[in-house]
Design a protein around this motif. Structure first.
Motif, mmCIF file in Angstrom:
data_model
loop_
_atom_site.group_PDB
_atom_site.id
_atom_site.type_symbol
_atom_site.label_atom_id
_atom_site.label_comp_id
_atom_site.label_asym_id
_atom_site.label_seq_id
_atom_site.Cartn_x
_atom_site.Cartn_y
_atom_site.Cartn_z
ATOM 1 N N LEU A 319 2.431 4.021 -74.525
ATOM 2 C CA LEU A 319 2.530 4.610 -75.861
ATOM 3 C C LEU A 319 1.139 4.886 -76.432
ATOM 4 O O LEU A 319 0.860 5.968 -76.948
ATOM 5 N N LEU A 320 0.258 3.888 -76.298
ATOM 6 C CA LEU A 320 -1.102 4.063 -76.814
ATOM 7 C C LEU A 320 -1.804 5.235 -76.123
ATOM 8 O O LEU A 320 -2.495 6.017 -76.763
ATOM 9 N N VAL A 321 -1.573 5.350 -74.796
ATOM 10 C CA VAL A 321 -2.200 6.458 -74.068
ATOM 11 C C VAL A 321 -1.664 7.795 -74.582
ATOM 12 O O VAL A 321 -2.420 8.735 -74.805
ATOM 13 N N ASP A 322 -0.344 7.844 -74.806
ATOM 14 C CA ASP A 322 0.271 9.061 -75.341
ATOM 15 C C ASP A 322 -0.347 9.437 -76.677
ATOM 16 O O ASP A 322 -0.646 10.599 -76.943
ATOM 17 N N LEU A 323 -0.512 8.416 -77.528
ATOM 18 C CA LEU A 323 -1.065 8.668 -78.856
ATOM 19 C C LEU A 323 -2.507 9.143 -78.756
ATOM 20 O O LEU A 323 -2.915 10.103 -79.399
ATOM 21 N N LEU A 324 -3.263 8.476 -77.905
ATOM 22 C CA LEU A 324 -4.659 8.857 -77.706
ATOM 23 C C LEU A 324 -4.744 10.299 -77.211
ATOM 24 O O LEU A 324 -5.586 11.082 -77.648
ATOM 25 N N TYR A 325 -3.819 10.631 -76.327
ATOM 26 C CA TYR A 325 -3.762 11.989 -75.781
ATOM 27 C C TYR A 325 -3.495 12.989 -76.895
ATOM 28 O O TYR A 325 -4.089 14.065 -76.953
ATOM 29 N N GLY A 326 -2.595 12.580 -77.810
ATOM 30 C CA GLY A 326 -2.293 13.435 -78.954
ATOM 31 C C GLY A 326 -3.501 13.614 -79.853
ATOM 32 O O GLY A 326 -3.734 14.691 -80.401
ATOM 33 N N VAL A 327 -4.279 12.543 -80.004
ATOM 34 C CA VAL A 327 -5.455 12.603 -80.874
ATOM 35 C C VAL A 327 -6.497 13.558 -80.299
ATOM 36 O O VAL A 327 -7.058 14.387 -81.012
ATOM 37 N N ILE A 328 -6.737 13.462 -78.985
ATOM 38 C CA ILE A 328 -7.802 14.288 -78.430
ATOM 39 C C ILE A 328 -7.336 15.676 -78.046
ATOM 40 O O ILE A 328 -8.145 16.564 -77.853
ATOM 41 N N ASN A 329 -6.023 15.874 -77.926
ATOM 42 C CA ASN A 329 -5.529 17.185 -77.531
ATOM 43 C C ASN A 329 -4.510 17.692 -78.544
ATOM 44 O O ASN A 329 -3.330 17.432 -78.445
#
Lengths: 335, 294
Positions: A319-329
């Motif tokens: 989930l955290l990776v998904d969110l981080l991905y959303g933040v940077i992309n």
């Protein structure tokens, strides 16, 4: 962003319910009566059996038992270990830092070696460096890590005598368990040699655990970089006369790393599974070894709780990776 | 003057053209073929019975080492069994594991994926959430726990690994079906009265095969690796069956005294998995039109 977050969380709820159902069914699916299993080989009188069955609630409908189980989870009740008679959650978190320390070191190692390897292989596409490093990555990707660990022990511990064979630190050293991370605790204890000892214990298991993620990250970095290098904006940057370093290092790399971050995140599951093998080989006192021990001791509540907690950890990290991905992309966030 | 009419090469021809461009893939294929040969002719090739214990030859080193004998080329293990013969028979186990696991996973995954993609709606939602749950667990851990429930043994290990690998096939098939099902040729078949089963299996499925083949190859190597890991943890094939992972588990206590009992079984696993992964990479490049001419 908030909608993105809520969407991701909502998506997790069915998965979470599924995980609890699997963990719950686990003890129920075991052949035989759970009360008899817990009693072990000593046997049990029929009266005591009935009493225990009622006490543990096994005489109630399955649905009620399940809801009870889930309610317990929310109150931090993951059952009691049959082997130690202590709460499973406490056992898990006592050993968890050791696995996190090992896993983090492995992921960091895999990232700082894997990304440059992949990026340089892409820049020098078709060169000897590209072929050798991608060959090595494929070997790493195909590696039975339990064997790799044994080989490293033979070489570095057996022949060279550089590293210890098992454990987290020499028995000589004793200091309070502050953070649970041996590297930090040993450093803070101020005892000379303690940190080096902890580091020497950590290095081989980390290398073993890092092998497969490193290979995956290197391969992914290479293909991501190749894709970006053929984009129009890279050609434009080159045409404008920017230095190759600036084009590759600033323009291309930043965009190539976006999918690589997801790949790194996905390696957490791989690392968790790898920890089971690595910790067994190096007698590393973490949750992987604890799971194996619990399975062989038939300590079913521990296995059930451990299964649930490990899946939970993987889920949260994803989930955290998904969110981080959303933040940077932003494209992902708004799609 | 006669000119040969320009013929388009057959699909197999075309596939081989792209596949053989990848040198690694061809090498992998050769090694794999050698492995199949070894497995099939194991009784002829093996110099000794893989489970016979030569009581005078405990932990004999390989023949080129001091103390080795030409009778046992790669030495013997702790109870005097010939390691080379055990490795040769181990090839049988690994291939059986790969074939059985991929067959179960492929079969289950294709059915679930087809149903999911074809019907959509709540059927799709339920199937895909179940797949998500399976994928949420670290795969080896889930397989391990399943074997703990079913009881240790090679068959149960294979079933457990197949269940863990199966969601990948289901997802791939579903995605391919969703992409194909609204195309005109499917519509044409539907209008001409093809039944649901015919639409699913005869019309749509053949067009979803390429990614499944690639995934199948990768799953084959995963299956070999996971089965060896389970064997190593004592939950897979049980001794005295000559399975490579189990051989490593038995060898663990001798690692600092007898390097050969540890080195060779692991090397066998690595070479097998590597060869299959090389083939997988080649297949992916050859079957994926996007990558073909890059």
């Amino acid at each position: 962003m908030i909608r993105f977050l809520v969407g991701k969380l909502a998506y997790l709820i069915p998965t979470f319910i599924g995980i609890t159902v699997v963990a719950f069914s686990f003890v129920r699916l075991l052949p035989g009566d759970p009360v008899l299993l817990m009693a072990g080989e000593r046997g049990i009188t029929p009266e005591r059996h009935a009493q225990l069955t009622a006490q543990l609630g096994y005489d109630r409908p399955v649905v009620v038992q399940y809801l009870d189980f889930v309610m317990g989870l929310f109150q931090g009740d993951f059952g009691t270990s049959l082997a130690t008679r202590r709460p499973v959650l406490g056992e898990f978190f006592a050993l968890f830092p050791a696995t996190v320390e090992l896993g983090l070191c492995a992921v960091i190692l895999a990232t700082i070696i894997g990304i440059p390897l992949g990026v340089f292989a892409a820049i020098k596409r078709g060169s000897v460096f590209d072929q050798v490093s991608m060959g090595a990555a494929l070997v790493g990707y195909s590696m039975p890590i339990f064997w790799w660990g044994l080989l490293l022990i033979i070489f570095f511990s057996g022949i060279l005598g550089w590293t210890p064979v098992s454990g987290r630190i020499d028995l000589l050293y004793f200091f309070p368990n502050g953070t649970g991370f041996m590297l930090i605790d040993s450093l803070m204890s101020g005892q000379s040699g303690a940190f080096t000892s902890a580091l020497r214990h950590l290095i081989l298991p980390s290398v073993v655990l890092a092998t497969i993620p490193m290979a995956v990250i290197a391969r992914q970095s290479r293909s991501a970089m190749l894709e970006v290098l053929s984009e129009d904006y890279v050609r434009t940057a080159r045409a404008k006369g920017m230095s190759p370093f600036r084009v590759v290092g600033i323009h291309a790399l930043r965009n190539a790393l976006i999918p690589v971050i997801t790949t790194i995140g996905l390696q957490i599951g791989v690392v968790m599974a790898g920890a089971i093998l690595t910790e067994t080989i190096f007698s590393w006192p973490g949750i992987g070894k604890w799971m194996i021990d619990s399975i062989s001791r038939r300590d079913y509540p521990s296995v059930q709780g451990g299964l649930l907690l490990m899946a939970g950890v993987v889920m949260i990290v994803n989930l955290l990776v998904d969110l981080l991905y959303g933040v940077i992309n932003p494209r992902i966030r708004h799609s | 003057m006669t000119t040969k009419p320009a013929t388009t090469p057959g699909p197999l021809r075309e596939f081989w053209f792209y596949f053989s461009e990848n040198r690694g893939a061809v090498i992998g294929l050769c090694v794999f073929a050698l492995l199949v040969f070894t497995a099939v002719f194991a009784p002829v090739l093996a110099p000794h019975d893989p489970v016979h214990q030569y009581r005078e030859f405990f932990l004999t080193p390989p023949s080129w080492e001091e103390g080795g004998t030409s009778q046992f080329l790669l030495g013997t293990d702790a109870v005097g069994r010939d390691i080379l013969s055990r490795l040769i028979f181990g090839a049988q186990q690994s291939l059986i594991i790969g074939v059985v696991v991929v067959t179960i996973a492929l079969f289950g995954g294709i059915i679930l994926g087809l149903v999911s993609g074809f019907f959509g709606g709540w059927v799709d939602a339920v199937i895909m959430r179940v797949m998500d749950v399976i994928l949420a667990f670290p795969s080896l851990l889930l397989a391990l726990v399943m074997v703990a429930i079913l009881g240790p043994g090679l068959m149960n290990a294979m079933i457990a690994i197949a269940i863990v690998l199966q969601p990948h096939f289901a997802r791939l098939t579903r995605a391919a079906v969703m992409a194909e099902k609204n195309k005109e040729y499917v519509m044409a078949a539907r209008v001409s009265g093809a039944g649901k089963l015919r639409l699913m299996f005869k019309t749509i499925l053949p067009n979803c095969v390429a990614p499944l083949i690639v995934q199948g190859t990768l799953s084959f190597s995963n299956a070999v690796l996971d089965a060896a890991a389970l064997g190593f943890l004592g939950m897979g094939a049980q001794p005295p069956l000559p399975e490579w992972g189990t051989m490593l588990a038995e060898a663990r206590e001798f690692i600092l005294r007898a390097w050969w009992v540890v080195t060779f079984p692991g090397l066998a696993i690595l070479i097998t998995v590597l060869a299959i992964n090389l083939v997988g990479d080649g297949l992916r490049d050859a079957l994926d039109p996007k990558l073909k001419r890059s």
